[in-house]
Design a protein around this motif. Structure first.
Motif, mmCIF file in Angstrom:
data_model
loop_
_atom_site.group_PDB
_atom_site.id
_atom_site.type_symbol
_atom_site.label_atom_id
_atom_site.label_comp_id
_atom_site.label_asym_id
_atom_site.label_seq_id
_atom_site.Cartn_x
_atom_site.Cartn_y
_atom_site.Cartn_z
ATOM 1 N N ARG A 51 -3.480 -0.002 -8.622
ATOM 2 C CA ARG A 51 -3.693 -0.644 -7.531
ATOM 3 C C ARG A 51 -5.138 -0.188 -6.983
ATOM 4 O O ARG A 51 -5.315 1.058 -7.226
ATOM 5 C CB ARG A 51 -2.835 -0.523 -6.402
ATOM 6 N N LEU A 55 0.650 -1.138 -0.124
ATOM 7 C CA LEU A 55 -0.064 0.092 -0.044
ATOM 8 C C LEU A 55 0.801 1.262 -0.073
ATOM 9 O O LEU A 55 0.105 2.624 -0.136
ATOM 10 C CB LEU A 55 -0.888 -0.062 1.125
ATOM 11 N N LYS A 81 -7.454 -0.151 -3.566
ATOM 12 C CA LYS A 81 -7.526 -0.465 -2.238
ATOM 13 C C LYS A 81 -9.080 -0.480 -1.602
ATOM 14 O O LYS A 81 -9.742 0.618 -1.832
ATOM 15 C CB LYS A 81 -6.804 0.557 -1.335
ATOM 16 N N ASN A 93 -8.893 -1.374 4.594
ATOM 17 C CA ASN A 93 -7.547 -0.912 4.230
ATOM 18 C C ASN A 93 -6.540 -1.865 3.753
ATOM 19 O O ASN A 93 -5.535 -2.175 4.345
ATOM 20 C CB ASN A 93 -6.971 -0.328 5.499
ATOM 21 N N THR A 94 -7.222 -2.687 2.677
ATOM 22 C CA THR A 94 -6.241 -3.610 2.131
ATOM 23 C C THR A 94 -6.349 -3.669 0.625
ATOM 24 O O THR A 94 -7.118 -3.092 0.157
ATOM 25 C CB THR A 94 -6.783 -5.215 2.656
ATOM 26 N N LEU A 95 -5.419 -4.102 0.156
ATOM 27 C CA LEU A 95 -5.240 -4.061 -1.640
ATOM 28 C C LEU A 95 -6.216 -5.290 -2.101
ATOM 29 O O LEU A 95 -6.187 -6.495 -1.749
ATOM 30 C CB LEU A 95 -3.894 -4.449 -1.877
#
Length: 290
Positions: free
Chosen positions: A210, A181, A212, A217-219
């Motif tokens: 990317r 991130l 998110k 709060n993750t990819l």
């Protein structure tokens, strides 16, 4: 003499079979197990890989089908195996024989594809180049067959026509830097994460991106595109299960296969650190605004 790890029977922490020639496999198919797994192909007597693949069904079926297509008199169609036309072209051009080694793995589809990306990235790190037949790379003197329904078979290009642009030097392999991130992930100058209402600022240029999830709060996803603006707008119409933000990096003067090499390295490095892939990687999401 330096040992090349990508040829070893323990490469990538897996247990690989010995190397068998295509002829040996077709004479005794029991060399290849009937389980899901990954496989690697090299020219006989050479220390480089042509292709790395995976299957969730049956390694023996997958490999023997690829062999049959590779040794046909005419270039095979692009299905059922996209590597078939590429291996055929190198065999036709160089007279190469091929060898195969496989490893069974008990993983979900997403994890198995993540492992494939990790192996491809590992090979790039060790050699500085990609495998010859992955990432859309193709022999410069040949035109690739299309799908079976099209009826179009490729073959060797006439001297008077331009060479196939899907060949050339690989994009330099990416090395671990930052976190998935962070704005310096894998050494790229990523943009800040932005919302859907800010996508008008994203240029119509080539690059990687990317996605998110704001709640977790993750990819959620890593991708590449020739037109970042259009691609990210398409993603806003998909149901991610939560509000999402986007971060991108422009890759100037990149060939199409360069973008795929970069995307693969990003996913492979993510897999190496997280032992998984981003939540929605390798999944087909239905459209439906959140």
């Amino acid at each position: 003499m330096m040992t090349l790890s990508f040829l070893e029977e323990t490469w990538g922490g897996l247990t690989w079979t010995p190397w068998y020639t295509f002829d040996e496999i077709m004479k005794d198919k029991h060399f290849i197990p009937t389980l899901p797994g990954v496989y690697r192909i090299k020219p006989k007597g050479q220390n480089k890989l042509m292709y790395i693949g995976q299957t969730g069904r049956n390694l023996r079926e997958r490999v023997t089908d690829l062999i049959r297509n590779t040794v046909k008199e005419e270039m095979p169609f692009n299905d059922p195996h996209t590597a078939g036309p590429s291996l055929w072209s190198w065999r036709d051009a160089e007279g190469w024989e091929f060898e195969c080694s496989v490893s069974t793995v008990d993983l979900t589809k997403n994890s198995r594809e993540g492992l494939e990306c990790f192996l491809l990235w590992s090979y790039r790190l060790e050699t500085g180049q990609s495998t010859v037949c992955n990432h859309g790379r193709f022999h410069q003197d040949y035109e690739k067959s299309r799908g079976r329904k099209s009826g179009f078979r490729g073959g060797k290009l006439q001297d008077s026509v331009p060479r196939n642009p899907s060949w050339g030097e690989s994009f330099p392999p990416l090395h671990v830097q930052g976190t998935p991130l962070s704005l310096n992930f894998m050494g790229f100058p990523w943009s800040n994460f932005i919302g859907a209402n800010q996508l008008s600022d994203v240029p119509l240029q080539k690059g990687v991106y990317r996605i998110k999830g704001l709640k977790t709060n993750t990819l959620l996803y890593i991708g590449q595109s020739n037109q970042l603006n259009n691609r990210l707008r398409q993603h806003t119409r998909k149901n991610w299960g939560q509000e999402v933000n986007f971060s991108y990096c422009i890759i100037e003067n990149a060939k199409d296969y360069h973008l795929k090499e970069i995307e693969n390295d990003l996913i492979g490095a993510y897999y190496a650190t997280e032992n998984s892939v981003p939540t929605f990687q390798f999944k087909n999401l239905k459209e439906g605004r959140l």
